[in-house]
Design a protein around this motif. Structure first.
Motif, PDB file in Angstrom:
ATOM      1  N   MET A   1      15.237  21.386  -7.406  1.00 54.64           N
ATOM      2  CA  MET A   1      13.971  20.700  -7.683  1.00 54.64           C
ATOM      3  C   MET A   1      12.930  21.076  -6.637  1.00 54.64           C
ATOM      4  SD  MET A   1      14.362  18.790 -10.402  1.00 54.64           S
ATOM      5  CE  MET A   1      13.154  17.485 -10.285  1.00 54.64           C
ATOM      6  N   THR A   2      11.677  21.139  -7.048  1.00 55.62           N
ATOM      7  CA  THR A   2      10.594  21.397  -6.103  1.00 55.62           C
ATOM      8  C   THR A   2      10.355  20.169  -5.243  1.00 55.62           C
ATOM      9  OG1 THR A   2       8.956  20.667  -7.717  1.00 55.62           O
ATOM     10  CG2 THR A   2       9.494  23.013  -7.696  1.00 55.62           C
ATOM     11  N   ALA A   3       9.554  20.353  -4.213  1.00 55.59           N
ATOM     12  CA  ALA A   3       9.229  19.245  -3.332  1.00 55.59           C
ATOM     13  C   ALA A   3       8.468  18.172  -4.100  1.00 55.59           C
ATOM     14  CB  ALA A   3       8.381  19.758  -2.173  1.00 55.59           C
ATOM     15  N   TYR A   4       8.598  16.945  -3.612  1.00 50.36           N
ATOM     16  CA  TYR A   4       7.782  15.865  -4.183  1.00 50.36           C
ATOM     17  C   TYR A   4       6.306  16.124  -3.888  1.00 50.36           C
ATOM     18  CZ  TYR A   4      12.130  13.273  -4.814  1.00 50.36           C
ATOM     19  OH  TYR A   4      13.383  12.884  -5.204  1.00 50.36           O
ATOM     20  N   ASP A   5       5.443  15.625  -4.760  1.00 51.08           N
ATOM     21  CA  ASP A   5       4.007  15.773  -4.537  1.00 51.08           C
ATOM     22  C   ASP A   5       3.528  14.891  -3.392  1.00 51.08           C
ATOM     23  OD1 ASP A   5       3.854  17.440  -6.828  1.00 51.08           O
ATOM     24  OD2 ASP A   5       3.740  15.657  -8.106  1.00 51.08           O
ATOM     25  N   LEU A   6       4.112  13.714  -3.281  1.00 50.23           N
ATOM     26  CA  LEU A   6       3.673  12.719  -2.301  1.00 50.23           C
ATOM     27  C   LEU A   6       4.840  11.837  -1.936  1.00 50.23           C
ATOM     28  CD1 LEU A   6       1.370  11.035  -0.858  1.00 50.23           C
ATOM     29  CD2 LEU A   6       1.190   9.755  -3.002  1.00 50.23           C
ATOM     30  N   VAL A   7       4.946  11.521  -0.655  1.00 47.89           N
ATOM     31  CA  VAL A   7       5.885  10.498  -0.191  1.00 47.89           C
ATOM     32  C   VAL A   7       5.101   9.493   0.641  1.00 47.89           C
ATOM     33  CG1 VAL A   7       7.879   9.987   1.261  1.00 47.89           C
ATOM     34  CG2 VAL A   7       7.899  12.001  -0.226  1.00 47.89           C
ATOM     35  N   VAL A   8       5.230   8.213   0.309  1.00 45.95           N
ATOM     36  CA  VAL A   8       4.580   7.142   1.058  1.00 45.95           C
ATOM     37  C   VAL A   8       5.678   6.286   1.690  1.00 45.95           C
ATOM     38  CG1 VAL A   8       2.975   5.217   1.005  1.00 45.95           C
ATOM     39  CG2 VAL A   8       2.650   7.137  -0.567  1.00 45.95           C
ATOM     40  N   ARG A   9       5.621   6.179   3.016  1.00 42.71           N
ATOM     41  CA  ARG A   9       6.606   5.385   3.750  1.00 42.71           C
ATOM     42  C   ARG A   9       5.965   4.092   4.229  1.00 42.71           C
ATOM     43  NH1 ARG A   9      10.727   9.087   5.091  1.00 42.71           N
ATOM     44  NH2 ARG A   9      10.030  11.268   4.858  1.00 42.71           N
ATOM     45  N   SER A  10       6.702   3.008   4.075  1.00 41.73           N
ATOM     46  CA  SER A  10       6.244   1.704   4.562  1.00 41.73           C
ATOM     47  C   SER A  10       7.434   0.912   5.058  1.00 41.73           C
ATOM     48  CB  SER A  10       5.543   0.929   3.440  1.00 41.73           C
ATOM     49  OG  SER A  10       5.297  -0.405   3.822  1.00 41.73           O
ATOM     50  N   ARG A  11       7.225   0.196   6.155  1.00 39.05           N
ATOM     51  CA  ARG A  11       8.269  -0.722   6.634  1.00 39.05           C
ATOM     52  C   ARG A  11       8.231  -2.049   5.884  1.00 39.05           C
ATOM     53  NH1 ARG A  11      10.810   1.253  10.964  1.00 39.05           N
ATOM     54  NH2 ARG A  11       9.783   2.887  12.190  1.00 39.05           N
ATOM     55  N   ALA A  23      10.848   4.723   1.490  1.00 39.35           N
ATOM     56  CA  ALA A  23      10.011   5.888   1.233  1.00 39.35           C
ATOM     57  C   ALA A  23       9.916   6.042  -0.279  1.00 39.35           C
ATOM     58  CB  ALA A  23      10.613   7.136   1.864  1.00 39.35           C
ATOM     59  N   VAL A  24       8.703   6.015  -0.786  1.00 36.94           N
ATOM     60  CA  VAL A  24       8.464   6.100  -2.229  1.00 36.94           C
ATOM     61  C   VAL A  24       8.030   7.531  -2.541  1.00 36.94           C
ATOM     62  CG1 VAL A  24       7.113   5.227  -4.167  1.00 36.94           C
ATOM     63  CG2 VAL A  24       7.838   3.665  -2.335  1.00 36.94           C
ATOM     64  N   CYS A  25       8.805   8.207  -3.383  1.00 37.42           N
ATOM     65  CA  CYS A  25       8.622   9.631  -3.638  1.00 37.42           C
ATOM     66  C   CYS A  25       8.015   9.829  -5.024  1.00 37.42           C
ATOM     67  CB  CYS A  25       9.966  10.359  -3.557  1.00 37.42           C
ATOM     68  SG  CYS A  25      10.877  10.038  -2.020  1.00 37.42           S
ATOM     69  N   VAL A  26       6.961  10.613  -5.081  1.00 42.45           N
ATOM     70  CA  VAL A  26       6.161  10.763  -6.300  1.00 42.45           C
ATOM     71  C   VAL A  26       6.204  12.208  -6.780  1.00 42.45           C
ATOM     72  CG1 VAL A  26       3.837  10.542  -7.280  1.00 42.45           C
ATOM     73  CG2 VAL A  26       4.619   8.907  -5.517  1.00 42.45           C
ATOM     74  N   ARG A  27       6.430  12.361  -8.080  1.00 45.07           N
ATOM     75  CA  ARG A  27       6.333  13.679  -8.688  1.00 45.07           C
ATOM     76  C   ARG A  27       5.665  13.526 -10.056  1.00 45.07           C
ATOM     77  NH1 ARG A  27      11.463  15.433  -8.719  1.00 45.07           N
ATOM     78  NH2 ARG A  27      11.274  16.732  -6.842  1.00 45.07           N
ATOM     79  N   ASP A  28       4.651  14.354 -10.332  1.00 45.75           N
ATOM     80  CA  ASP A  28       3.953  14.357 -11.624  1.00 45.75           C
ATOM     81  C   ASP A  28       3.425  12.974 -12.002  1.00 45.75           C
ATOM     82  OD1 ASP A  28       4.498  17.087 -11.891  1.00 45.75           O
ATOM     83  OD2 ASP A  28       6.407  16.694 -12.901  1.00 45.75           O
ATOM     84  N   GLU A  33      11.763   8.738  -6.946  1.00 45.71           N
ATOM     85  CA  GLU A  33      12.885   8.287  -6.110  1.00 45.71           C
ATOM     86  C   GLU A  33      12.353   7.281  -5.099  1.00 45.71           C
ATOM     87  OE1 GLU A  33      16.424  10.077  -3.178  1.00 45.71           O
ATOM     88  OE2 GLU A  33      14.748  11.368  -3.793  1.00 45.71           O
ATOM     89  N   ILE A  34      13.176   6.310  -4.763  1.00 46.76           N
ATOM     90  CA  ILE A  34      12.895   5.387  -3.667  1.00 46.76           C
ATOM     91  C   ILE A  34      14.076   5.474  -2.721  1.00 46.76           C
ATOM     92  CG2 ILE A  34      12.460   3.005  -2.998  1.00 46.76           C
ATOM     93  CD1 ILE A  34      11.370   2.556  -5.847  1.00 46.76           C
ATOM     94  N   THR A  35      13.811   5.897  -1.509  1.00 53.83           N
ATOM     95  CA  THR A  35      14.893   6.132  -0.562  1.00 53.83           C
ATOM     96  C   THR A  35      14.589   5.421   0.752  1.00 53.83           C
ATOM     97  OG1 THR A  35      16.268   7.871   0.415  1.00 53.83           O
ATOM     98  CG2 THR A  35      13.887   8.303   0.273  1.00 53.83           C
TER      99      THR A  35
END
Length: 434
Positions: A1-11, A23-28, A33-35
């Motif tokens: 898989m290609t890299a995610y377009d955006l990852v937003v991290r929050s505590r 970490a909320v991972c965004v694609r298209d 994914e939420i990791t």
């Protein structure tokens, strides 16, 4: 898989089951994914917001945009930019105050054409149920409206008349056949009086007593039960109607102004506070908050109903009745909710998940979950600001919150993984959008 377009991290990510570091991972444009917050993730862009809260985009299912026809009151560009600034990433436009009103498929097409290319957030549409248009409801439903709005008392505009109690059963039967939702401005016209031409708020308040809502909601509950239809009560103001709602199949919403403003504190001549039904007293608001806490009221939405500054001038008897608050709902609600001991997660449920469920958008909107649109809001719950109406983005700078100090600031909004408010990339949604 290609890299995610955006990852937003929050505590402090507000997920459906908990508030935790993530970490909320965004694609298209979707959440892929939420990791874990510390996870190593390959992405084209990465943003770490630290201790700030990461919220799902708010869903405001009660907005009057007024375009076309009364665009000087509000318009798609101004309303949706204000929404984005306030953390609202999805709104649903009411069928009245625009010309033509959305009461047939041709009018819906006209409204969609007016909105095309102007929206900074995603926008859906309610259809209208008025006398004589029952035969148009199926075509509107097929065209993708999210449900149908009606009044049981005069709407304030002649082109959108109310349904009588004799007409409602036929409409309910048709909507039951379509499995469509009816949303109702419920005030009984027999209990309303003409508001005096006065600058005193007390006279206007007395002209629309709680029993007008109570009686209408009781009659509506009986009709709904007999029709086995789906019916939602809009902008509940009267707490004495809560027992009827609790004992029926009706659902209900309220608005920030009914939950945070006090009739006794409205100055004479302050027509920015005029709305229908009216803002009532503090004890009434206390009961509405209890109904939010126990789930009787499932949504808090703006009922953003703006007009020109000139139409807001004059007496409480003549000024336009509507509150402009689209950009301010989240901090208004958080300020009061925090004071009352509620958590930010409660506000998210009332202003994001609840309206998304009402509109049938659960799964795509209203939560930070895998598969949902990447509609994300960065919120600093501790920051304070004083409302300057001149800095608000809706078309006419009138609001009852001017000069109030509020807690909570939206610092960033993403719409489907793209910064919101910069370009008009909002989509026009249909009820069956997936």
């Amino acid at each position: 898989m290609t890299a995610y377009d955006l990852v937003v991290r929050s505590r402090c990510a507000h997920l459906p089951d908990s508030v935790r570091p993530a970490a909320v991972c965004v694609r298209d444009g979707r959440i892929a994914e939420i990791t874990g917050y510390e996870s190593t993730v390959d992405s084209l862009e990465s943003v770490d917001i630290g201790e700030h809260a990461l919220l799902p985009g708010l869903v405001d299912s009660h907005v009057h945009i007024n375009e076309p026809g009364r665009t000087e009151w509000e318009g798609f560009a101004t309303a949706t930019r204000a929404a984005a600034a306030g953390g609202v990433t999805t709104l649903i436009d009411m069928p009245l105050n625009s010309l033509p009103p959305t009461v047939d498929a041709a009018a819906l097409a006209t409204k969609r054409a007016a909105a095309q290319g102007k929206c900074y957030v995603d926008v859906g549409f309610w259809g209208g149920a008025i006398p004589g248009n029952t035969h148009h409801l199926a075509e509107l439903h097929e065209a993708g409206v999210f449900g149908f709005k009606c009044f049981t008392s005069p709407s304030g505009v002649d082109e959108f008349p109310p349904l009588s109690w004799a007409e409602l059963p036929g409409v309910l039967a048709e909507l039951r056949r379509l499995d469509a939702l009816l949303i109702v401005h419920a005030e009984d016209p027999a209990e309303l009086a003409e508001a005096p031409d006065s600058e005193e708020y007390a006279g206007f308040l007395a002209s629309r007593p709680p029993r007008a809502e109570d009686k209408a909601i009781a009659r509506l509950a009986g009709l709904t039960e007999r029709a086995r239809a789906r019916v939602h009560v809009l902008h509940l103001s009267s707490s004495s109607a809560l027992s009827e709602i609790r004992s029926s199949t009706l659902s209900a919403e309220s608005c920030p102004h009914y939950l945070t403003l006090d009739a006794k504190e409205i100055p004479d001549g302050a027509t920015a506070f005029k709305c229908c039904p009216p803002i009532r007293g503090r004890e009434n608001a206390d009961e509405l908050w209890r109904a939010l806490a126990d789930g009787t009221i499932t949504c808090v939405v703006s009922d953003h109903s703006p007009c020109t500054e000139a139409l807001k001038e004059g007496s409480f008897g003549t000024a336009w009745g509507g509150i402009s608050s689209l950009q301010l709902g989240l901090p208004v609600m958080w300020t009061e909710a925090r004071r009352r001991g509620h958590e930010l997660a409660d506000v998210v449920r009332w202003m994001s998940a609840g309206p998304a469920e009402l509109a049938g958008l659960t799964g795509r909107k209203g939560s930070i979950a895998v598969g949902a649109d990447a509609d994300l809001v960065v919120f600093d719950p501790d920051a304070e600001f004083t409302v300057d109406a001149g800095n608000l983005l809706h078309r006419n700078p009138v609001t009852p919150y001017a000069g109030r100090t509020l807690r909570g600031v939206v610092t960033e909004t993403w719409l489907r993984g793209t910064p919101a408010g910069q370009d008009p990339v909002g989509e026009l949604l249909r009820r069956d959008t997936r």
